[in-house]
Design an enzyme around this catalytic site. Structure first.
Site, PDB file in Angstrom:
ATOM      1  N   CYS A  11       0.854  -1.193   0.000  1.00  0.00           N
ATOM      2  CA  CYS A  11       0.000   0.000   0.000  1.00  0.00           C
ATOM      3  C   CYS A  11       0.887   1.239   0.000  1.00  0.00           C
ATOM      4  O   CYS A  11       0.915   1.984  -0.956  1.00  0.00           O
ATOM      5  CB  CYS A  11      -0.914   0.002   1.212  1.00  0.00           C
ATOM      6  SG  CYS A  11      -2.176  -1.272   1.134  1.00  0.00           S
ATOM      7  N   GLU A  22       4.232   1.178   1.990  1.00  0.00           N
ATOM      8  CA  GLU A  22       5.366   0.879   2.841  1.00  0.00           C
ATOM      9  C   GLU A  22       6.705   1.211   2.187  1.00  0.00           C
ATOM     10  O   GLU A  22       6.985   0.782   1.077  1.00  0.00           O
ATOM     11  CB  GLU A  22       5.354  -0.607   3.217  1.00  0.00           C
ATOM     12  CG  GLU A  22       4.073  -1.085   3.852  1.00  0.00           C
ATOM     13  CD  GLU A  22       3.018  -1.560   2.856  1.00  0.00           C
ATOM     14  OE1 GLU A  22       2.188  -0.723   2.439  1.00  0.00           O
ATOM     15  OE2 GLU A  22       3.008  -2.729   2.485  1.00  0.00           O
TER      16      GLU A  22
END
Lengths: 788, 295
Positions: free
Chosen positions: A432, A434
């Site tokens: 997502c 990171e």
């Protein structure tokens, strides 16, 4: 896009997702019949199982395909990994019948599972082992929905490839492995045996992937014999050449560069069901030399390069995430497997990383409009506005891609934790949001953490009101709290307690994977596993990070703000009454709920009263996690993202003092709670940037706009300015929803959730909920014409 | 003057001047245009708005009201004490109009500095008629100038010439409304004569080089060719007009009239079509003007 791409794309979109038992059957046969022989170390066993899979699985080359290889026997057929999570017949039944994110399971699969797979793996899968090994405290907290556990049915992974495969083939990696083997010091190094086994395993895997590619070359040769179309014959010949050359050797051209990555991708996601699949990372930079050479030599046109890229894109979409069940399905309820292509950013020397392929990739994203692969731009202050604006124009089309990351902040985040500047600049974001050093870091997400649930438990002195079970320590009856600080202090104790429960569990799970489920193929690809002779799951990577992801910062901030203001400062409601009202889910107390909703200073409005609470909660979470040692030689850090977990976490919490009713979703990412930000996007950005993003490994901020707000060059410019401003303030990531008519209708029905929705009315913008019904209807009508 | 009355501060304002802006709406206006989409801007006093759809009928406001004004609002018993607004949990009763200090407003404007710097935006002062609170406005403009914040003033031009020239140097961009050239019609639809407005504009254009003229296009009020031509002719005669923005009438203010419990005189009008706006744009361009639909 051309006809070929259009057909391949259509096929990928239309083929229903199904479960394939192929991998499960092969892996079961491998272990049942002990194809690895006797007395073989676990890494070598795993390597041999990998080889067995690649040698025996069906080879698929579809009509018109240019980039080849499927993990399953055909597109959209998702394999299973019974050694990690052995689906029960009930699980398969649910997968087949559930309304959302279903996977077709046919009778043959059911029969195979019933007769062979389940009987062999029951009690032996990592899932079974993990649940067995966890403490009662862990199990109770997990069941109550205080945290989730990523590794209970998928393997660590969470990493991204750098540029190594574009100048090295697997024959070269074998040479590296052999050097490491040769350098082993069996005399003095007590670890030498373990290293030898790991390196042997890597060597087997490297050979296996070459054989696997060769099998594709053979298959293409077979197709060539039957093919009459001269154009397709040429293509098949090229496929034969390509698969004979890569991944054994480094790629020579653009086509081979895409194909070598694709084989590597398949290898990683076949070896284990790694979280977030795998990802090529900075694709534009990796491909640019091949593109440049191809264009200079006149080998191909940019249209052909685009076609190849689009064929490559379809491959990602052919690979839905393997079927998830239970809490994991709730926290990540999507077919998307999070391969997230990075574009732009910086080059290793710190200069602007945008090149011609970047724009080509943006065109591909725009034309393909597929949920997989995900795409993002890494925006540095050194990148040109043309790059950002090109991305904004795609965003304006309203399907949510690409998202935008602050490349300079990502570098800073990576530097904070000891990465070299070059490694940091070659990093980016995956999954997502990171941040990681691509090709060099194992940065494993281990589970979501339910911040508002901890508040609920704090208000009930350690008891979960949902079950009546005592889960946390006794931190005092809420009715005895005289000040907000007492409540906060109790909350921090509970927070720390549950995080420690989670981390103790993590530290067992990490060792279970290190010892029982190594991933020697992935280890070839991530520095410095080969030189250390250590598996990716055991600390072989150059950098090792373990993440815990905080969820619901908006909801908990608003809840704390409501308590602080209404209970302690203004004393509008005694805490006894608050507890009673929450326990009754506001039944008969709508007025109190309205007070919480409307008269509370909330996060997302650039108001320090609420934003300071957000900072306090974030700091408490951060300091309870950050810097603790993991078992792989690295440390724990925090991320602030939810995937779909804010919905699951919301479902296990009763009413909250922010006015949210029992069971409703929590706020997502670091976005304000739904409908609580009423001062517009600049205020949201200001509030969100009060969190110190460099202390995280990623934050997620969602913003909603109607298409009208982004109309024209002015709309794009202002969107670009918003993004640049957020990033100047240190924001990590932002993504935009450009609202559809359906959402607007929904907004009409439940305006309290959409108070932040801005619409372009006539010569000005206004809040949708502030408009009369007829005007809303008119705008809904307008939007429909403009949306897809 | 370090205090004034405002009715709204709008962030991410992107249609009232360049870039990302904060628009400060000063309350009170000497005009009462029929099409005004901010009727709450007209009175120089606070007002109570009632959002019928938000009301849950709890009766708290009735209990809170010291004069019984809510039961029979038409009696004008309301003393604007704000007790009902405080008592209302749902936000159905809203007090429009806040007395604020210059430093409070400046502090709020400064919150979005980073967006102005990035986008070339700034602060826009709108109304009502901002110049009506000249002391307050002047202090606000000075405050912005000291902080290097770009300023725009959205004005009807209906004010003392002196006032306008007191602040002209502090305004980076004028958004100057021009409504109707025919003075009788102007009087009818806005409540005032346009003499002073036109005279002020003429003089201002002699000494200020960044004026954008904004014309609201109101069906059957000022959208006939002769109305447009008269405006074109007048604007052409001015020095230093950078651009003309024509703004299509919209009826979004209608709800607000209801909430304020006042009559909307233009209820029959429908927004002009895109073609109509295009036609007017072309017509004005014949006078050699730079014209844009929307602002």
């Amino acid at each position: 896009m051309n006809d070929r791409v259009s057909r391949l794309r259509q096929k990928s979109l239309e083929t229903p997702t199904s479960v394939s038992a192929e991998r499960a059957k092969l892996i079961t046969r491998f272990y049942k019949e002990k194809k690895y022989g006797n007395a073989v170390s676990i890494p070598v066993q795993r390597a041999l199982s990998f080889e067995y899979l690649l040698k025996n699985k069906e080879i698929y080359i579809g009509d018109e395909e240019l980039i080849v290889g499927e993990r399953g026997p055909e597109p959209k057929a998702a394999p299973t990994y019974p050694e990690l999570c052995c689906h029960s017949l009930d699980d398969l039944e649910i997968l087949n019948n559930r309304e959302k994110v279903a996977y077709a399971v046919d009778e043959k699969v059911m029969a195979n599972y019933g007769e062979k797979i389940i009987p062999f793996w029951q009690g032996k899968s990592m899932r079974d082992i993990i649940f067995n090994e966890m403490s009662q405290e862990w199990k109770d907290a997990y069941s109550a929905g205080i945290f989730t556990e990523f590794m209970e049915q998928r393997a660590p992974g969470h990493t991204v490839l750098d540029n190594k495969i574009y100048h090295k083939g697997f024959l070269d990696f074998i040479k590296d492995i052999d050097v490491s083997l040769k350098n082993l010091d069996l005399l003095n190094d007590p670890e030498a045996y373990n290293k030898r086994e790991e390196l042997k395993a890597m060597r087997i895997c490297a050979q296996a992937i070459i054989v696997y590619a060769q099998r594709h070359a053979e298959k293409a040769k077979e197709l060539l014999v039957e093919e009459n179309d001269p154009q397709r014959k040429k293509e098949l010949e090229k496929i034969v050449q390509t698969c004979s050359h890569v991944p054994a050797n480094a790629p020579r051209d653009f086509w081979e560069a895409l194909q070598i990555y694709w084989f590597v991708h398949l290898g990683v996601i076949t070896e284990l069901n790694t979280w977030d699949a795998f990802c090529p990372g900075r694709l534009d930079q990796h491909l640019y030399p091949f593109y440049k050479k191809g264009m200079e030599n006149g080998e191909f046109s940019s249209d052909q390069a685009k076609e190849l890229l689009q064929c490559f894109w379809v491959k990602f979409n052919n690979h839905p995430a393997p079927p998830k069940v239970g809490v994991t399905a709730e926290e990540s309820g999507t077919y998307t497997d999070f391969a997230n292509i990075n574009s732009g950013g910086l080059k290793p020397d710190g200069t602007d990383g945008v090149n011609d392929v970047t724009y080509l990739v943006l065109d591909v994203i725009d034309e393909m409009q597929m949920v997989q692969p995900s795409s993002n731009i890494q925006l540095s202050q050194k990148n040109p506005d043309r790059f950002l604006k090109s991305a904004c124009k795609i965003i304006r089309k309203g399907w949510g891609q690409p998202s935008i990351f602050n490349a300079d902040a990502v570098v800073e985040e990576l530097l904070m934790y000891g990465k070299s500047i070059e490694d940091a600049r070659q990093g980016g974001t995956s999954g997502c949001v990171e941040a990681g050093a691509f090709g060099k870091e194992s940065y494993i997400l281990t589970g979501y953490f339910n911040l508002p649930k901890v508040l609920e438990i704090t208000l009930n002195n350690g008891v979960d009101p949902r079950s009546g079970q005592k889960l946390g320590p006794e931190t005092g009856e809420a009715t005895q709290f005289k000040t907000y600080d007492q409540l906060l202090c109790a909350f921090k104790k509970q927070l720390n307690y549950f995080l420690e429960v989670k981390i103790k569990g993590n530290n067992i799970i990490e060792r279970l994977y290190a010892d029982y489920m190594p991933s020697p193929f992935l280890s070839i690809l991530i520095d410095d596993c080969i030189s250390k002779g250590k598996d990716y799951n055991a600390g072989g990577a150059r950098y090792d990070t373990t993440y815990i992801q905080g969820v619901g910062i908006g909801s908990i901030t608003d809840s704390m703000s409501a308590i602080k203001c209404h209970v302690f400062e203004e004393q509008r409601i005694p805490i006894e009454d608050l507890l009673r009202v929450l326990a009754n889910n506001f039944t008969g107390e709508e007025k109190i709920r309205q007070m919480f909703l409307n008269k509370t200073l909330k996060y997302g409005n650039d108001d320090d009263y609420a934003d300071d609470i957000m900072k306090e909660i974030f700091t408490a979470f951060h300091s309870a996690v950050n810097g603790r040692k993991n078992t792989r030689g690295g440390i724990y850090r925090v991320n602030m993202l939810p995937t779909t977990c804010h919905v699951y976490f919301g479902s296990v919490i009763g009413a909250l003092p922010d006015g949210r009713m029992a069971g409703e979703p929590l706020s997502e990412g670091i976005s304000p709670a739904q409908g609580s930000d009423i001062k517009g996007p600049t205020a949201v950005i200001k509030s969100a940037s009060k969190m110190d993003h460099v202390h995280t490994g990623g934050t997620l901020l969602n913003q909603k706009f109607t298409p009208q707000v982004l109309q024209g060059d002015g709309g794009i410019s202002n969107l670009a300015h918003l993004v640049r401003s957020y990033f100047k303030l240190g924001g990590h990531h932002i993504q935009f929803n450009v609202i559809s008519a359906d959402t607007l209708r929904f907004a009409q029905e439940t305006p309290e959730k959409y108070r932040d929705l801005i619409v372009r009315v006539a010569g000005y913008s206004d809040y949708f909920c502030d408009l009369s019904k007829p005007l809303q209807d008119e705008i809904i009508g307008r939007t429909e014409h403009q949306s897809f | 003057m370090d205090q004034g009355i405002i009715f709204d501060i709008q962030k991410y304002s992107i249609h009232d001047g360049p870039g990302i802006r904060t628009t400060i709406f000063l309350k009170g206006c000497p005009l009462n245009c029929w099409w005004c989409h901010n009727p709450e801007s007209q009175s120089f006093n606070k007002e109570v708005l009632f959002w019928e759809d938000r009301c849950i009928g709890c009766g708290d406001c009735l209990k809170a009201c010291p004069t019984g004004a809510i039961e029979k609002e038409s009696n004008n018993k309301c003393i604007l004490c704000g007790n009902c607004v405080k008592a209302c949990s749902t936000g159905a009763r809203e007090l429009v109009g806040r007395r604020v200090t210059v430093s409070e407003v400046i502090k709020d404007i400064e919150k979005d500095l980073i967006f102005y710097d990035q986008s070339g935006g700034g602060a826009t002062f709108s109304g009502g008629e901002a110049v009506s609170q000249i002391g307050f406005l002047k202090s606000l403009l000075k405050g912005c100038r000291e902080r290097e914040i770009h300023t725009a003033l959205d004005t009807t031009g209906f004010c003392d010439r002196e006032y306008l020239f007191q602040i002209a140097d502090l305004v980076d961009l004028f958004l100057y409304d021009l409504k109707i050239m025919d003075d009788h019609k102007h009087l009818k639809y806005t409540g005032v004569s346009n003499n002073r407005i036109l005279q002020n504009l003429r003089e201002l254009s002699l000494c200020h080089d960044n004026i954008v003229i904004r014309i609201p296009i109101i069906p059957d009020v000022n959208d006939h060719d002769n109305d447009i031509d008269a405006m074109g002719k007048f604007i052409k005669s001015l020095l230093n007009v950078r651009e003309v923005n024509i703004l299509p009438y919209h009826n979004t203010g209608m709800d607000k009239y209801k909430r304020l419990n006042i009559e909307y005189l233009l209820s029959g009008a429908t927004p002009p079509s895109k073609d109509k706006m295009e036609h007017i744009k072309k017509r004005l361009e014949r006078f050699g003007l730079q014209v844009q639909v929307g602002g």
